[in-house]
Design an enzyme around this catalytic site. Structure first.
Site, PDB file in Angstrom:
ATOM      1  N   LYS A 156       0.878  -1.175   0.000  1.00  0.00           N
ATOM      2  CA  LYS A 156       0.000   0.000   0.000  1.00  0.00           C
ATOM      3  C   LYS A 156       0.916   1.226   0.000  1.00  0.00           C
ATOM      4  O   LYS A 156       1.112   1.887   1.019  1.00  0.00           O
ATOM      5  CB  LYS A 156      -0.921  -0.050   1.229  1.00  0.00           C
ATOM      6  CG  LYS A 156      -2.135   0.849   1.120  1.00  0.00           C
ATOM      7  CD  LYS A 156      -3.170   0.479   2.156  1.00  0.00           C
ATOM      8  CE  LYS A 156      -4.192   1.579   2.345  1.00  0.00           C
ATOM      9  NZ  LYS A 156      -4.982   1.909   1.168  1.00  0.00           N
TER      10      LYS A 156
HETATM   11  N1  PMP Z   1      -7.849  -1.765  -3.038  1.00  0.00           N
HETATM   12  C1  PMP Z   1      -7.243  -0.574  -2.958  1.00  0.00           C
HETATM   13  C2  PMP Z   1      -6.507  -0.052  -4.137  1.00  0.00           C
HETATM   14  C3  PMP Z   1      -7.294   0.152  -1.753  1.00  0.00           C
HETATM   15  O1  PMP Z   1      -6.699   1.344  -1.655  1.00  0.00           O
HETATM   16  C4  PMP Z   1      -8.019  -0.374  -0.667  1.00  0.00           C
HETATM   17  C5  PMP Z   1      -8.110   0.408   0.611  1.00  0.00           C
HETATM   18  N2  PMP Z   1      -7.039   0.117   1.453  1.00  0.00           N
HETATM   19  C6  PMP Z   1      -8.639  -1.621  -0.814  1.00  0.00           C
HETATM   20  C7  PMP Z   1      -8.530  -2.291  -2.019  1.00  0.00           C
HETATM   21  C8  PMP Z   1      -9.375  -2.247   0.328  1.00  0.00           C
HETATM   22  O2  PMP Z   1      -8.461  -2.652   1.300  1.00  0.00           O
HETATM   23  P1  PMP Z   1      -8.865  -2.759   2.830  1.00  0.00           P
HETATM   24  O3  PMP Z   1     -10.090  -3.604   2.879  1.00  0.00           O
HETATM   25  O4  PMP Z   1      -7.708  -3.417   3.464  1.00  0.00           O
HETATM   26  O5  PMP Z   1      -9.124  -1.391   3.321  1.00  0.00           O
END
Ligand code: PMP
Length: 297
Positions: A156
């Site tokens: 991320k």
């Molecule tokens: N995909 C992307 C590109 C994101 O930025 C996020 C948000 N973090 C998610 C999926 C969903 O991830 P999470 O459920 O861990 O928040």
């Protein structure tokens, strides 16, 4: 909206005022997007404020750093403890928590050699459902998700979000609520900040890992589905699979479970209230609030 003169953030082991903590203008992260972050939610449960899946988020923060070679020597349990402190110091009960790992001044493209060149900041603010509470009209983006040989897709990392911003802006400029991105081969990938699920013939389908962020909410949805006896398939799916689906939703920490009305103006035929997504959405709310979920009759 995010902070005011009283807001306190956690910065490298200390609590400081948000207004008195500007980033260094020569930070490698600011110039090249070379940093990592997390998005976490805390919920006001009957037993007090609880950060949902806090360990998973901080483990992912660490893994994101490792994937892109940013030295990470912070203690995860300590970061969790300090996240609760940030909430307490700002009187937040229901909040979105944003840890950010960023690097010291460095105008070269070489990773920091020392942990002392790596900083951590944790801030928090009140944030309603990120995608709102209306059914979303999606546009299939002309931008694809970054190629897995271009970046570490599962990190991320800050810089990856230029792709997300481009796709979101394009969709909004064309009158849609949100974008849906394909992978470099044209298979369904994810939203700019959320993972995709769709329903067909009583089962759920979601793009496999590889060109998407391994969402923590995605993993929770898979857990909930297993508990509810709903089969989830992970694979490579095409646009046509989605357009022929009965129903669909996005999920993410900020978005939670967000229903999708249409994709490129093709409206799903199953009403949201009758979909598997609605069951998952209700069960997810119970899960984060630590309540027992019972299927509505
Ligand atoms: N995909 C992307 C590109 C994101 O930025 C996020 C948000 N973090 C998610 C999926 C969903 O991830 P999470 O459920 O861990 O928040």
């Amino acid at each position: 909206m995010y902070y005011n003169e009283n807001t306190i953030i956690y910065l490298n082991g200390a609590f400081v005022k948000a207004t008195e903590s500007n980033p260094d203008m020569y930070s490698q992260t600011l110039h090249y997007g070379y940093g990592v972050f997390e998005g976490i939610r805390a919920y006001n449960t009957e037993k007090g404020t609880k950060i949902f899946k806090e360990k998973e988020h901080y483990v992912r923060l660490k893994r994101s750093c490792e994937l892109i070679n940013i030295p990470f020597e912070f203690d995860i349990d300590e970061l969790i403890k300090q996240s609760y402190e940030v909430l307490k110091k700002n009187n937040l009960k229901d909040a979105y928590i944003r840890p950010l790992v960023y690097c010291n001044p460095n105008m070269t493209l070489v990773k920091p050699n020392n942990v002392s060149d790596v900083n951590i900041m944790i801030c928090a603010w009140e944030w309603g459902a990120y995608l709102g509470d209306k059914m979303l009209n999606l546009m299939i983006s002309s931008f694809c998700r970054p190629h897995p040989r271009s970046v570490k897709v599962e990190a991320k990392a800050c810089g990856h979000y230029v792709n997300s911003i481009l796709a979101t802006n394009e969709a909004k400029a064309a009158g849609y609520d949100e974008a849906l991105l394909l992978d470099y081969n044209g298979f369904l990938a994810e939203g700019p900040g959320a993972n995709l699920f769709f329903q067909k013939d009583g089962q759920l389908f979601t793009p496999q890992l590889g060109s998407i962020l391994a969402g923590i909410t995605r993993a929770t949805v898979i857990e909930i589905a297993a508990e509810l006896g709903i089969k989830v398939n992970e694979g490579l799916y095409k646009q046509e699979d989605l357009l022929a689906a009965d129903s669909a939703f996005y999920c993410g920490t900020a978005a939670e479970v967000a229903p999708i009305a249409s994709v490129n103006k093709n409206v799903f035929k199953t009403a949201w209230k009758d979909s598997l997504g609605k069951q998952i959405q209700d069960a997810y709310q119970c899960r984060v609030l630590e309540k027992k979920y019972e299927l509505a009759k």
